[in-house]
Design a protein around this motif. Structure first.
Motif, PDB file in Angstrom:
ATOM      1  N   PHE A  46       0.823  -1.208   0.000  1.00 19.11           N
ATOM      2  CA  PHE A  46       0.000   0.000   0.000  1.00 19.11           C
ATOM      3  C   PHE A  46       0.858   1.259   0.000  1.00 19.11           C
ATOM      4  CE2 PHE A  46      -1.917   3.455   2.423  1.00 19.11           C
ATOM      5  CZ  PHE A  46      -3.049   3.699   1.666  1.00 19.11           C
ATOM      6  N   TRP A  47       1.825   1.334   0.918  1.00 20.86           N
ATOM      7  CA  TRP A  47       2.621   2.554   1.039  1.00 20.86           C
ATOM      8  C   TRP A  47       3.538   2.767  -0.156  1.00 20.86           C
ATOM      9  CZ3 TRP A  47       0.950   6.303   3.701  1.00 20.86           C
ATOM     10  CH2 TRP A  47       0.205   6.081   4.849  1.00 20.86           C
ATOM     11  N   VAL A  48       4.134   1.695  -0.672  1.00 19.83           N
ATOM     12  CA  VAL A  48       4.986   1.831  -1.860  1.00 19.83           C
ATOM     13  C   VAL A  48       4.145   2.300  -3.042  1.00 19.83           C
ATOM     14  CG1 VAL A  48       6.348   0.533  -3.549  1.00 19.83           C
ATOM     15  CG2 VAL A  48       6.750   0.211  -1.113  1.00 19.83           C
ATOM     16  N   THR A  49       2.975   1.721  -3.208  1.00 17.42           N
ATOM     17  CA  THR A  49       2.100   2.104  -4.317  1.00 17.42           C
ATOM     18  C   THR A  49       1.622   3.551  -4.168  1.00 17.42           C
ATOM     19  OG1 THR A  49       1.366  -0.183  -4.537  1.00 17.42           O
ATOM     20  CG2 THR A  49      -0.002   1.487  -5.564  1.00 17.42           C
ATOM     21  N   LEU A  50       1.275   3.946  -2.949  1.00 11.37           N
ATOM     22  CA  LEU A  50       0.805   5.312  -2.732  1.00 11.37           C
ATOM     23  C   LEU A  50       1.909   6.333  -3.020  1.00 11.37           C
ATOM     24  CD1 LEU A  50      -1.670   6.966  -1.681  1.00 11.37           C
ATOM     25  CD2 LEU A  50      -0.519   6.949   0.536  1.00 11.37           C
ATOM     26  N   ILE A  51       3.091   6.102  -2.490  1.00 17.63           N
ATOM     27  CA  ILE A  51       4.192   7.062  -2.661  1.00 17.63           C
ATOM     28  C   ILE A  51       4.677   7.103  -4.106  1.00 17.63           C
ATOM     29  CG2 ILE A  51       6.577   7.560  -2.004  1.00 17.63           C
ATOM     30  CD1 ILE A  51       5.769   6.491   0.828  1.00 17.63           C
ATOM     31  N   LEU A  52       4.931   5.921  -4.696  1.00 14.82           N
ATOM     32  CA  LEU A  52       5.398   5.912  -6.085  1.00 14.82           C
ATOM     33  C   LEU A  52       4.312   6.381  -7.052  1.00 14.82           C
ATOM     34  CD1 LEU A  52       7.660   2.753  -6.413  1.00 14.82           C
ATOM     35  CD2 LEU A  52       8.319   5.159  -6.374  1.00 14.82           C
ATOM     36  N   GLY A  57       2.753  10.310 -10.724  1.00 13.03           N
ATOM     37  CA  GLY A  57       1.759  11.270 -11.188  1.00 13.03           C
ATOM     38  C   GLY A  57       2.341  12.658 -11.377  1.00 13.03           C
ATOM     39  N   LEU A  58       3.220  13.050 -10.462  1.00 13.50           N
ATOM     40  CA  LEU A  58       3.872  14.357 -10.607  1.00 13.50           C
ATOM     41  C   LEU A  58       4.816  14.393 -11.804  1.00 13.50           C
ATOM     42  CD1 LEU A  58       4.770  15.314  -6.924  1.00 13.50           C
ATOM     43  CD2 LEU A  58       2.997  16.312  -8.366  1.00 13.50           C
ATOM     44  N   LEU A  59       5.470  13.277 -12.090  1.00 11.50           N
ATOM     45  CA  LEU A  59       6.459  13.245 -13.163  1.00 11.50           C
ATOM     46  C   LEU A  59       5.866  12.991 -14.546  1.00 11.50           C
ATOM     47  CD1 LEU A  59       9.384  11.346 -11.412  1.00 11.50           C
ATOM     48  CD2 LEU A  59       9.195  13.799 -11.872  1.00 11.50           C
ATOM     49  N   THR A  60       4.553  12.840 -14.640  1.00  6.08           N
ATOM     50  CA  THR A  60       3.959  12.620 -15.962  1.00  6.08           C
ATOM     51  C   THR A  60       4.105  13.834 -16.864  1.00  6.08           C
ATOM     52  OG1 THR A  60       1.779  13.244 -15.121  1.00  6.08           O
ATOM     53  CG2 THR A  60       2.285  10.889 -15.223  1.00  6.08           C
ATOM     54  N   PHE A  70       3.179   2.673 -15.064  1.00  4.60           N
ATOM     55  CA  PHE A  70       2.945   1.372 -15.684  1.00  4.60           C
ATOM     56  C   PHE A  70       3.618   0.262 -14.867  1.00  4.60           C
ATOM     57  CE2 PHE A  70       4.329  -2.046 -18.529  1.00  4.60           C
ATOM     58  CZ  PHE A  70       3.091  -2.476 -18.984  1.00  4.60           C
ATOM     59  N   PHE A  71       4.901   0.467 -14.517  1.00  4.45           N
ATOM     60  CA  PHE A  71       5.610  -0.511 -13.695  1.00  4.45           C
ATOM     61  C   PHE A  71       4.902  -0.713 -12.366  1.00  4.45           C
ATOM     62  CE2 PHE A  71       8.519  -0.965 -10.091  1.00  4.45           C
ATOM     63  CZ  PHE A  71       8.977  -2.246 -10.323  1.00  4.45           C
ATOM     64  N   LEU A  72       4.446   0.362 -11.767  1.00  2.00           N
ATOM     65  CA  LEU A  72       3.773   0.282 -10.482  1.00  2.00           C
ATOM     66  C   LEU A  72       2.469  -0.507 -10.578  1.00  2.00           C
ATOM     67  CD1 LEU A  72       3.889   1.206  -7.549  1.00  2.00           C
ATOM     68  CD2 LEU A  72       2.675   3.272  -8.244  1.00  2.00           C
ATOM     69  N   ALA A  73       1.718  -0.306 -11.630  1.00  2.00           N
ATOM     70  CA  ALA A  73       0.470  -1.057 -11.818  1.00  2.00           C
ATOM     71  C   ALA A  73       0.759  -2.544 -11.992  1.00  2.00           C
ATOM     72  CB  ALA A  73      -0.292  -0.513 -13.020  1.00  2.00           C
ATOM     73  N   VAL A  74       1.754  -2.883 -12.815  1.00  2.00           N
ATOM     74  CA  VAL A  74       2.106  -4.293 -13.017  1.00  2.00           C
ATOM     75  C   VAL A  74       2.590  -4.910 -11.714  1.00  2.00           C
ATOM     76  CG1 VAL A  74       3.740  -5.834 -14.191  1.00  2.00           C
ATOM     77  CG2 VAL A  74       2.588  -4.018 -15.471  1.00  2.00           C
ATOM     78  N   TRP A  75       3.435  -4.190 -10.969  1.00  2.00           N
ATOM     79  CA  TRP A  75       3.966  -4.691  -9.702  1.00  2.00           C
ATOM     80  C   TRP A  75       2.854  -4.911  -8.683  1.00  2.00           C
ATOM     81  CZ3 TRP A  75       4.306  -2.392  -4.753  1.00  2.00           C
ATOM     82  CH2 TRP A  75       5.114  -3.072  -3.843  1.00  2.00           C
TER      83      TRP A  75
END
Length: 101
Positions: A46-52, A57-60, A70-75
């Motif tokens: 949860f925390w890794v997904t929230l922070i990353l 989102g900021l870096l888009t 994309f990597f975060l969703a797959v992970w």
């Protein structure tokens, strides 16, 4: 199973991961060591997904965020399915080498 499935449903209903992590925090202290590994892994997920997710989102705006998201969703999907499979077969997320003191 409830916590892991809440992360998968979170792709469609964004509030469910928050409900799942609250459930994990509440039940983590009173569970056996094997089940505790699932709660610990779910809280970390949860925390890794929230922070990353926030950073991605900021870096888009400079296009670096899209591969991060994309990597975060797959992970997250991989980790949730793996957690559900291990919980279904009543195995811990990782080996339990020693009991906490």
């Amino acid at each position: 199973m409830l916590v892991w499935s809440s992360f998968l449903v979170g792709f469609f209903v964004p509030i469910t991961p928050f409900i799942g992590v609250v459930f994990a925090y509440i039940n983590r202290g009173r569970s056996d060591p094997g089940l505790r590994t699932h709660y610990d892994a779910a809280i970390t997920t949860f925390w890794v997904t929230l922070i990353l997710g926030f950073v991605g989102g900021l870096l888009t705006w400079i296009l670096i965020g899209f591969p991060i998201l994309f990597f975060l969703a797959v992970w997250t999907i991989w980790r949730s399915i793996r957690g559900m499979m291990k919980a279904n077969s009543r195995r811990p997320m990782w080996p339990i080498y020693s009991q906490p003191v």
